[in-house]
Enzyme design. Structure first.
Site, short mmCIF file in Angstrom:
data_model
loop_
_atom_site.label_atom_id
_atom_site.label_comp_id
_atom_site.label_asym_id
_atom_site.label_seq_id
_atom_site.Cartn_x
_atom_site.Cartn_y
_atom_site.Cartn_z
N GLU A 177 47.40 29.81 40.42
CA GLU A 177 47.34 30.26 39.02
C GLU A 177 48.40 29.55 38.19
OE1 GLU A 177 47.60 34.51 38.76
OE2 GLU A 177 45.82 34.79 40.03
N SER A 232 47.85 40.38 37.77
CA SER A 232 46.75 41.01 37.05
C SER A 232 45.99 41.92 38.01
CB SER A 232 45.83 39.96 36.44
OG SER A 232 45.33 39.11 37.44
N ASP A 254 43.28 36.56 34.85
CA ASP A 254 44.45 35.90 35.41
C ASP A 254 45.17 35.05 34.38
OD1 ASP A 254 44.05 36.92 38.01
OD2 ASP A 254 42.59 35.32 38.44
N GLU A 261 39.41 33.99 35.12
CA GLU A 261 39.68 34.54 36.45
C GLU A 261 39.76 33.34 37.37
OE1 GLU A 261 40.74 37.48 38.92
OE2 GLU A 261 40.20 37.83 36.83
#
Length: 140
Positions: A11, A31, A41, A54
């Site tokens: 991420e 998250s 995210d 996401e």
């Protein structure tokens, strides 16, 4: 490395790439666990387009997303005024992006992305951030 640590690292990698591409971007830390509200995210925008993303990563095995997780992303995106996207990254590959409606839905109501599907049907990073569109064999 635990899958949570790997996911967090991926991420952050996506956030940095989007930042380098000129997007204002933020990661929603932890998250789904830091709050009872389902959050994407990553949130990203460049003044013209806004995304709620996401992000999922895998070594090569198919990526599964819970149906409720995808529904929450769509709900949040609609209320926020962003486009919902699923970003997937397989080891030794770049990020690929999908609209949730373009994903395969399993009999159990979950969503699946296989590596070969990401490579053949996903939107590549350059195209996603407004660069040249990806051309595949057979495209006209």
């Amino acid at each position: 490395m635990s899958s949570n640590r790997k996911g967090d690292r991926r991420e952050r990698e996506l956030v940095n790439k989007l930042d380098e591409a000129g997007f204002a971007v933020m990661r929603a830390p932890a998250s789904g666990s830091a709050t009872t509200r389902e959050l994407p995210d990553v949130l990203a925008g460049n003044g013209d387009v806004f995304y709620a993303i996401e992000a999922k990563a895998s070594s090569g095995r198919p990526i599964y997303l819970d149906g409720e997780e995808v529904e929450a992303l769509i709900y949040f995106s609609q209320n926020f005024g962003a486009k919902a996207r699923i970003a997937v990254r397989f080891d030794r590959e770049d990020w690929y992006f999908f609209h949730p409606g373009d994903l395969y839905v399993t009999d159990g109501g979950n969503y699946r992305v296989k590596k070969e599907t990401a490579l053949s049907e996903g939107e590549d990073f350059d195209s996603f951030v407004g660069g040249p569109k990806q051309t595949r064999l057979g495209d006209t």
